[in-house]
Enzyme design. Sequence first.
Site, PDB file in Angstrom:
ATOM      1  N   ARG A   5      39.604 -38.754   0.395  1.00 26.64           N
ATOM      2  CA  ARG A   5      39.774 -37.758   1.457  1.00 26.64           C
ATOM      3  C   ARG A   5      40.482 -38.361   2.665  1.00 26.64           C
ATOM      4  O   ARG A   5      41.288 -37.727   3.328  1.00 26.64           O
ATOM      5  CB  ARG A   5      38.410 -37.206   1.877  1.00 26.64           C
ATOM      6  N   GLY A  39      37.667 -20.099  11.252  1.00 27.06           N
ATOM      7  CA  GLY A  39      37.765 -20.802   9.967  1.00 27.06           C
ATOM      8  C   GLY A  39      36.502 -21.519   9.558  1.00 27.06           C
ATOM      9  O   GLY A  39      36.567 -22.597   8.961  1.00 27.06           O
ATOM     10  N   ASN A  97      35.016 -30.298  11.720  1.00 29.94           N
ATOM     11  CA  ASN A  97      35.955 -31.057  10.886  1.00 29.94           C
ATOM     12  C   ASN A  97      35.978 -32.531  11.282  1.00 29.94           C
ATOM     13  O   ASN A  97      35.767 -32.880  12.439  1.00 29.94           O
ATOM     14  CB  ASN A  97      37.357 -30.457  11.005  1.00 29.94           C
ATOM     15  N   CYS A 126      27.625 -55.365   7.080  1.00 35.03           N
ATOM     16  CA  CYS A 126      27.648 -55.678   8.511  1.00 35.03           C
ATOM     17  C   CYS A 126      26.987 -57.044   8.725  1.00 35.03           C
ATOM     18  O   CYS A 126      26.243 -57.519   7.862  1.00 35.03           O
ATOM     19  CB  CYS A 126      26.856 -54.584   9.224  1.00 35.03           C
ATOM     20  N   HIS A 179      30.575 -33.434  13.312  1.00 35.93           N
ATOM     21  CA  HIS A 179      30.272 -34.097  12.039  1.00 35.93           C
ATOM     22  C   HIS A 179      30.949 -35.452  11.887  1.00 35.93           C
ATOM     23  O   HIS A 179      31.054 -35.963  10.775  1.00 35.93           O
ATOM     24  CB  HIS A 179      30.633 -33.164  10.865  1.00 35.93           C
ATOM     25  N   CYS A 197      24.508 -57.620  10.410  1.00 34.88           N
ATOM     26  CA  CYS A 197      23.045 -57.412  10.399  1.00 34.88           C
ATOM     27  C   CYS A 197      22.526 -57.209   8.974  1.00 34.88           C
ATOM     28  O   CYS A 197      21.320 -57.065   8.771  1.00 34.88           O
ATOM     29  CB  CYS A 197      22.669 -56.216  11.274  1.00 34.88           C
ATOM     30  N   GLU A 252      37.984 -13.924   5.677  1.00 31.93           N
ATOM     31  CA  GLU A 252      37.037 -12.940   5.144  1.00 31.93           C
ATOM     32  C   GLU A 252      35.798 -12.861   6.041  1.00 31.93           C
ATOM     33  O   GLU A 252      35.544 -13.791   6.818  1.00 31.93           O
ATOM     34  CB  GLU A 252      36.633 -13.319   3.720  1.00 31.93           C
TER      35      GLU A 252
HETATM   36  P1  OAD Z   1      33.666 -23.779   4.679  1.00 34.02           P
HETATM   37  O1  OAD Z   1      34.483 -24.314   3.575  1.00 34.02           O
HETATM   38  O2  OAD Z   1      32.235 -23.487   4.421  1.00 34.02           O
HETATM   39  O3  OAD Z   1      34.316 -22.429   5.201  1.00 34.02           O
HETATM   40  C1  OAD Z   1      35.694 -22.326   5.451  1.00 34.02           C
HETATM   41  C2  OAD Z   1      35.948 -20.941   6.021  1.00 34.02           C
HETATM   42  O4  OAD Z   1      37.310 -20.871   6.404  1.00 34.02           O
HETATM   43  C3  OAD Z   1      35.694 -19.802   5.027  1.00 34.02           C
HETATM   44  O5  OAD Z   1      34.909 -18.810   5.660  1.00 34.02           O
HETATM   45  C4  OAD Z   1      37.105 -19.272   4.708  1.00 34.02           C
HETATM   46  O6  OAD Z   1      37.109 -17.869   4.502  1.00 34.02           O
HETATM   47  C5  OAD Z   1      37.834 -19.633   5.982  1.00 34.02           C
HETATM   48  N1  OAD Z   1      39.289 -19.874   5.822  1.00 34.02           N
HETATM   49  C6  OAD Z   1      39.943 -20.483   4.809  1.00 34.02           C
HETATM   50  N2  OAD Z   1      41.252 -20.582   5.063  1.00 34.02           N
HETATM   51  C7  OAD Z   1      41.440 -20.024   6.292  1.00 34.02           C
HETATM   52  C8  OAD Z   1      42.571 -19.828   7.132  1.00 34.02           C
HETATM   53  N3  OAD Z   1      43.794 -20.229   6.785  1.00 34.02           N
HETATM   54  N4  OAD Z   1      42.387 -19.204   8.326  1.00 34.02           N
HETATM   55  C9  OAD Z   1      41.159 -18.792   8.709  1.00 34.02           C
HETATM   56  N5  OAD Z   1      40.050 -18.956   7.969  1.00 34.02           N
HETATM   57  C10 OAD Z   1      40.181 -19.563   6.777  1.00 34.02           C
HETATM   58  O7  OAD Z   1      33.870 -24.782   5.912  1.00 34.02           O
HETATM   59  P2  OAD Z   1      32.919 -25.053   7.161  1.00 34.02           P
HETATM   60  O8  OAD Z   1      32.323 -23.783   7.677  1.00 34.02           O
HETATM   61  O9  OAD Z   1      33.690 -25.881   8.096  1.00 34.02           O
HETATM   62  O10 OAD Z   1      29.705 -30.465   6.411  1.00 34.02           O
HETATM   63  O11 OAD Z   1      31.784 -25.938   6.501  1.00 34.02           O
HETATM   64  C11 OAD Z   1      30.781 -26.449   7.304  1.00 34.02           C
HETATM   65  C12 OAD Z   1      30.332 -27.778   6.815  1.00 34.02           C
HETATM   66  O12 OAD Z   1      29.951 -27.703   5.445  1.00 34.02           O
HETATM   67  C13 OAD Z   1      31.385 -28.862   6.831  1.00 34.02           C
HETATM   68  O13 OAD Z   1      31.562 -29.458   8.086  1.00 34.02           O
HETATM   69  C14 OAD Z   1      30.854 -29.830   5.826  1.00 34.02           C
HETATM   70  C15 OAD Z   1      30.484 -28.857   4.744  1.00 34.02           C
HETATM   71  O14 OAD Z   1      29.582 -29.284   3.834  1.00 34.02           O
HETATM   72  C16 OAD Z   1      29.388 -31.720   6.097  1.00 34.02           C
HETATM   73  O15 OAD Z   1      30.029 -32.402   5.313  1.00 34.02           O
HETATM   74  C17 OAD Z   1      28.165 -32.219   6.807  1.00 34.02           C
END
Ligand code: OAD
Length: 257
Positions: free
Chosen positions: A72, A188, A104, A149, A121, A151, A216
């Site tokens: 990643r 997003g 992000n 590390c 995060h 430690c 959505e």
């Molecule tokens: P998600 O993958 O859960 O959600 C992404 C959202 O973006 C969805 O609702 C899509 O519909 C929307 N989407 C996709 N493309 C888009 C675009 N071009 N414009 C607008 N919206 C769009 O991502 P997060 O909500 O960020 O955590 O996920 C939250 C957390 O879950 C992340 O930070 C990560 C993950 O597990 C950890 O790793 C702790």
Amino acid sequence: MDMDGFPDSLINRLDRARRVVFATGAGISAESGVPTFRGEGGIWNKMRPEELASVDGFMRNPQLVWEWYQHRRDLMSRVEPNPGHFAIAAFEQHFPELTVITQNIDGLHRRAGSSRILELHGDISRNKCFDCGRLYDKEINPDEDLPRCGCGGMIRPDVVWFGEMLPHDVLQAAFEAAETAEIFFSVGTSAVVQPAASLPLVAARRGAFLVEVNLEPTPLTPVADVFLQGKSGDILPRLLKQFESRRKAAPGGEKTP
Ligand code: OAD
């Protein structure tokens, strides 16, 4: 509604606002080529978060977790901010206080030029010691023995995993920004992962105007004052343009924040 399809209520609110928050999730970076977690093509449709993004998963198989994060990290180092990130950065000049709160870890808001960013995060470009938290700046090669590390602790990516606490100061600053925001954009994000998902609700309870930008509907949509359905890289630059041209046309022209 104005000609560009944005409700007058939103443009009027923006015109009066002094404190604005943009809270973003994986969707804002989707148009840069970073996969989202949920929904179509989502990472968690084919990978297991408990294996790759949890303390237990790391303890069971650090090599596997490192391979995934290295993959990643490589991907994120190759992508560029998109018009959605740039629009948020450009909005900054119009408000005395604009805070970006992001789930992000890709650093794209920073690269787009936003200056007040709260990374809930973590940041995938950093490593730290699992035990003492000291930052570790050497590259990790998952194919070799993993370094430790001084430690004795294991080195891990400086990101938040499921079941872990978020960095306290960052989270506190995020809640403060939400509590005082006059307009809160949720962009997003699927709005299901806590505590990030509470921020817009806190903002709304304190009277913020809530705007959601997403491909959505999400669980937040019924609470939002305005739901702008579509790509953030399309909607946010159009909103910026509309807002700027309205400001220029207003008597007295552009106000200084
Ligand atoms: P998600 O993958 O859960 O959600 C992404 C959202 O973006 C969805 O609702 C899509 O519909 C929307 N989407 C996709 N493309 C888009 C675009 N071009 N414009 C607008 N919206 C769009 O991502 P997060 O909500 O960020 O955590 O996920 C939250 C957390 O879950 C992340 O930070 C990560 C993950 O597990 C950890 O790793 C702790």
